[in-house]
Design an enzyme around this catalytic site. Structure first.
Site, PDB file in Angstrom:
ATOM      1  N   SER A   1      27.436  20.407 -15.966  1.00 44.69           N
ATOM      2  CA  SER A   1      26.041  20.469 -15.528  1.00 44.69           C
ATOM      3  C   SER A   1      25.367  19.120 -15.611  1.00 44.69           C
ATOM      4  O   SER A   1      24.354  18.902 -14.992  1.00 44.69           O
ATOM      5  CB  SER A   1      25.229  21.431 -16.388  1.00 44.69           C
ATOM      6  OG  SER A   1      25.934  22.564 -16.688  1.00 44.69           O
TER       7      SER A   1
ATOM      8  N   HIS B   1      29.876  21.615  -9.747  1.00 44.46           N
ATOM      9  CA  HIS B   1      28.896  22.295 -10.594  1.00 44.46           C
ATOM     10  C   HIS B   1      28.564  23.660 -10.005  1.00 44.46           C
ATOM     11  O   HIS B   1      27.793  23.774  -9.056  1.00 44.46           O
ATOM     12  CB  HIS B   1      27.633  21.422 -10.731  1.00 44.46           C
ATOM     13  CG  HIS B   1      26.603  22.031 -11.613  1.00 44.46           C
ATOM     14  ND1 HIS B   1      25.253  21.783 -11.491  1.00 44.46           N
ATOM     15  CD2 HIS B   1      26.721  22.897 -12.653  1.00 44.46           C
ATOM     16  CE1 HIS B   1      24.603  22.462 -12.407  1.00 44.46           C
ATOM     17  NE2 HIS B   1      25.457  23.158 -13.115  1.00 44.46           N
TER      18      HIS B   1
ATOM     19  N   GLU C   1      27.186  22.473  -6.466  1.00 49.41           N
ATOM     20  CA  GLU C   1      26.924  21.040  -6.300  1.00 49.41           C
ATOM     21  C   GLU C   1      28.271  20.322  -6.353  1.00 49.41           C
ATOM     22  O   GLU C   1      29.020  20.483  -7.322  1.00 49.41           O
ATOM     23  CB  GLU C   1      26.008  20.523  -7.407  1.00 49.41           C
ATOM     24  CG  GLU C   1      24.541  20.889  -7.205  1.00 49.41           C
ATOM     25  CD  GLU C   1      23.645  20.344  -8.315  1.00 49.41           C
ATOM     26  OE1 GLU C   1      22.518  19.943  -8.018  1.00 49.41           O
ATOM     27  OE2 GLU C   1      24.060  20.342  -9.492  1.00 49.41           O
TER      28      GLU C   1
ATOM     29  N   ASN D   1      19.518  20.213 -11.934  1.00 54.28           N
ATOM     30  CA  ASN D   1      19.107  20.196 -13.338  1.00 54.28           C
ATOM     31  C   ASN D   1      18.297  18.951 -13.691  1.00 54.28           C
ATOM     32  O   ASN D   1      17.480  18.983 -14.600  1.00 54.28           O
ATOM     33  CB  ASN D   1      20.328  20.319 -14.257  1.00 54.28           C
ATOM     34  CG  ASN D   1      20.803  21.761 -14.347  1.00 54.28           C
ATOM     35  OD1 ASN D   1      20.085  22.681 -13.919  1.00 54.28           O
ATOM     36  ND2 ASN D   1      21.981  21.983 -14.884  1.00 54.28           N
TER      37      ASN D   1
END
Ligand code: 3HC
Length: 694
Positions: free
Chosen positions: A408, A429, A441, A479
């Protein structure tokens, strides 16, 4: 046999059959050329004395996916789709349509206006306009209600749900199921009409049974379920006119359609549709992908199990790796459970489930991955653990294997550097649960080669994921932006708003859940761990809110412990946790804060402005390729309200100058947090928009 050609529509006369052949790849969208072509073809074939029956069919993968979405928002050109549909319905000679692939939206409306419909097995039919913030605007609400019962019609129109040919036959939407190539079915349909074996009728002349109770129930349901979306409500209103003569009802329907065409929802929803497709345009997309038929997934936690499930569902052979045989078997059992639930939800047949299970194995021996095409490491977020695994994989895996790390926020370059083949390492991800969430991702590290990126993209396409290319930074696209704007919620809480008010304001704005409720759902310990990790590098000027830490110190991690910001009892409702209210008051008192609650509007403004600011930086730094990639990340991974089209689509609605002004106002209180990103400033100065950068 006579023959005339336009680019998108051809006619052909075979014996007594007049064929209208649509050829506008990839999906026969009903753009201007097709509309003109159909009207001309009808006129030509009606004037041909040899022709006794006319049949429309499509070349390529579908009869038609509907109106051409790319024409929306531009000045409409004649003939309009209602005019085309009217020309079909009023044709002197009978017109049938052969449906194959998909018949959606305007594509289905063309079929509904025909005098008979023959669908190939497996064709999907639907009126998905509501999913684009529209309603069927070429007679769909008027004719569907004449062909099928009102409840079914309302369900299809307001949900956008598709039905297959067999179901369509059952409910009266099509007249026959055909077998063979569309052209052969079309020739047979013409012959059947001529011979009297396929009955024809004028749909607009049928009567629609309009029951006001059914309409009221549908209105009520959508008012309650999706108060933010106007299209389903307007669609029901359009259907209510179906008892009127067809021309009158169709005119009223068109007015409602044009009204929706101007709505911001329509713009946002179509942007969301485009975002999903735009992400496929990578600089590396042209490279030849490596094989991805067999995979190893390392780690049998929730994430690894989800990834393995997604791969199996995509037909990839999977070995799940754990540290002991027992743990590997447990992971395998969890995957089996996921597949069983897919069967239960009707997503997978039992036969397909058994086939998928036959291509799953579990192991505690890393050398079992020596021959796989792709490895996805999904162990917990610890660089030392991950680099050790990659060092081993480097020795074990075959040359050319793609080595993916599901992280992440860790630096994919560091992980790649642990191997002698950093060119084969890529960040993948996934979002949990990985077999359900659509976002992936794809994190491209400094040395990742184009074919490895293309492999990730191809694998994502197989798994029906929305893959968004990201550069390397802490948190990647999603994130990283989240870590920034999430702080605003804490500032609002510390400064005087209650967490319920913050959640409610953002839920009213369109988020499925406010940030505090999301924290409770995800587990408050996750954010706590991240804050601890980042503590050593936190700038001294940064405002730090300790409330969440105090909650965690009590062992209250949200739903999984029964309490977090809210209390979770047996019922699904959430009650504010009075102990947290007390913690908030104590923290405010200890910091000498005089509580000052702001309005719901300001809550939304601060939250969204913060989100847009960081998103702007992510684009400016090239972490995201384009603004639309950021939008895709938030739409498909973070529950961003679809009708707003994503944070940077929404930013264009607010306007760059207004956003800059907001940041400057908020910066008076906290100049460290609120800084104007240079890209946003540039857009404000040039009166530009993020859309210009897509
Ligand atoms: N207009 C213009 N382009 C369309 C289109 C449409 N209606 N439908 C699909 N396309 C384009 C896509 O943008 C994509 O373009 P790209 O290759 O440049 O990215 C290409 O066709 C292929 O589409 P997909 O990548 O989505 O291919 P799939 O095979 O995965 O899906 C599909 C095909 C099921 C047809 C899907 O594209 C789809 O759902 N399309 C939209 C259908 C729809 O909503 N129709 C209603 C339109 S509104 C209307 O008809 C109004 C009327 O009532 C007046």
């Amino acid at each position: 046999m006579s023959h005339s050609e336009t680019q998108a529509v051809r006619t052909e006369v075979v014996g007594k059959a007049g064929l209208i052949i649509l050829n506008n790849p990839p999906v026969n969208a009903l753009g201007l050329k097709l509309r003109e072509g159909i009207v001309d073809a009808l006129s030509e074939l009606n004037g041909d004395a040899n022709v006794e029956a006319i049949v429309i069919y499509g070349e390529g993968k579908a009869i038609s996916a509907g109106a051409d979405i790319t024409e929306f928002g531009k000045t409409p050109k004649l003939p309009t789709l209602p005019e085309v549909v009217n020309a079909i319905e009023t044709s002197e000679k009978p017109v049938a349509t052969v449906l194959h692939g998909v018949a959606l939206g305007g594509g289905l409306e063309v079929c509904l206006a025909s005098h008979a419909r023959v669908a190939l097995k497996g064709t999907l039919l639907g009126l998905p306009e509501v999913t684009l913030g529209l309603l069927p605007g070429a007679g769909g609400t008027q004719r569907l209600t004449r062909l099928v019962d009102l409840e079914t019609a309302i369900d299809l129109i307001t949900s956008g749900r598709k039905v297959d040919a067999a179901k369509a036959l059952e409910i009266g939407l099509v007249d026959q199921i055909g077998q063979g190539a569309p052209r052969d079915v079309a020739l047979k349909a013409a012959n059947d009409i001529i011979e009297g074996d396929l009955k024809t009728r004028v749909t607009g002349e049928l009567t629609a049974e309009i029951d006001v109770d059914v309409l009221a129930a549908a209105q009520e349901k959508y008012d309650r379920k999706r108060p933010k979306l106007i299209a389903p409500i307007k669609a029901v209103e359009a259907a209510s006119h179906a008892a009127k003569p067809i021309q009158e009802g169709a005119k009223l329907e068109r007015e409602l359609f044009l009204e929706l065409m101007e709505s911001p929802d329509r713009q946002g929803l179509i942007h969301a549709f485009s975002a999903e497709r735009a992400t496929r345009q990578f600089p590396e997309a042209g490279a030849q992908p490596r094989a991805c038929d067999t995979a190893g997934v390392i780690g049998g936690g929730t994430m690894g199990v989800g990834i393995a499930t997604a791969m199996l569902l995509a037909g990839i052979t999977v070995t799940i790796l754990e540290t002991s045989t027992e743990r590997a078997d447990n992971a395998k059992a969890a995957i089996e459970k996921n597949l069983a639930s897919a069967v239960k939800r009707g997503k997978l047949s039992e036969k397909a489930r058994d086939e998928r299970l036959a291509s799953l194995s579990a192991s505690a021996d890393l050398t079992d991955l020596s021959d796989v095409d792709v490895v996805v490491e999904a162990v917990f977020e610890d660089l030392a653990v991950k680099t050790e695994i990659f060092q081993k994989l480097d020795k074990i895996c075959k040359p050319g294997a793609v080595l993916g790390t599901n992280t992440s926020y860790l630096d994919v370059n560091d992980i790649a550097a642990a191997t002698s083949r950093p060119e084969s390492v890529v960040g993948l991800h996934f979002f949990s649960p990985a077999h359900i969430m659509r976002l992936l991702e794809v994190v491209v590290a400094d040395k990742t080669t184009d074919d490895v990126v293309a492999t990730a993209l191809a694998m994502a396409a197989r798994m029906k994921k929305v893959a968004v290319r990201s550069g390397v930074c802490d948190g990647f696209i999603g994130n990283r932006i989240l870590a920034h704007y999430r702080k605003v919620a804490d500032y609002l809480l510390l400064d005087g708003n209650s967490f319920e008010q913050v959640d409610k304001a953002l839920e009213d704005f369109g988020f499925a859940m406010g940030p505090f409720a999301v924290g409770d759902l995800a587990g408050l310990d996750i954010g706590w761990a991240t804050r601890k990790r980042k503590a050593p590098t936190r700038p001294a000027e940064e405002r730090y809110v300790t409330i969440a830490d105090h909650i965690c110190e009590n062992g209250w991690f949200g739903r999984k412990t029964g309490r977090g910001y809210y209390l979770y009892g047996d019922s699904k409702s959430r009650e504010p946790n009075p102990d947290v209210v007390e913690i908030v008051e104590q923290v405010r008192a200890s910091e000498g804060i005089e509580p000052r609650a702001v309005s719901d509007e300001e809550i939304v403004s601060r939250y969204m402005t913060a989100m847009i600011s960081e998103a702007s930086r992510v684009v400016e730094e090239g972490i995201a390729l384009r603004p639309i990639d950021v939008d895709a990340v938030f739409l498909f991974g973070y529950g961003f309200p679809r009708h707003l089209g994503g944070p940077l689509n929404y930013a264009d609605r607010v306007g760059a100058a207004q956003l800059v002004a907001q940041i400057e106002t908020y910066a008076k209180e906290d100049p460290h947090y609120w800084q104007v990103p240079s890209l946003l400033q540039k857009l404000a100065d040039s009166n530009g928009s993020f859309a210009d950068l897509n």
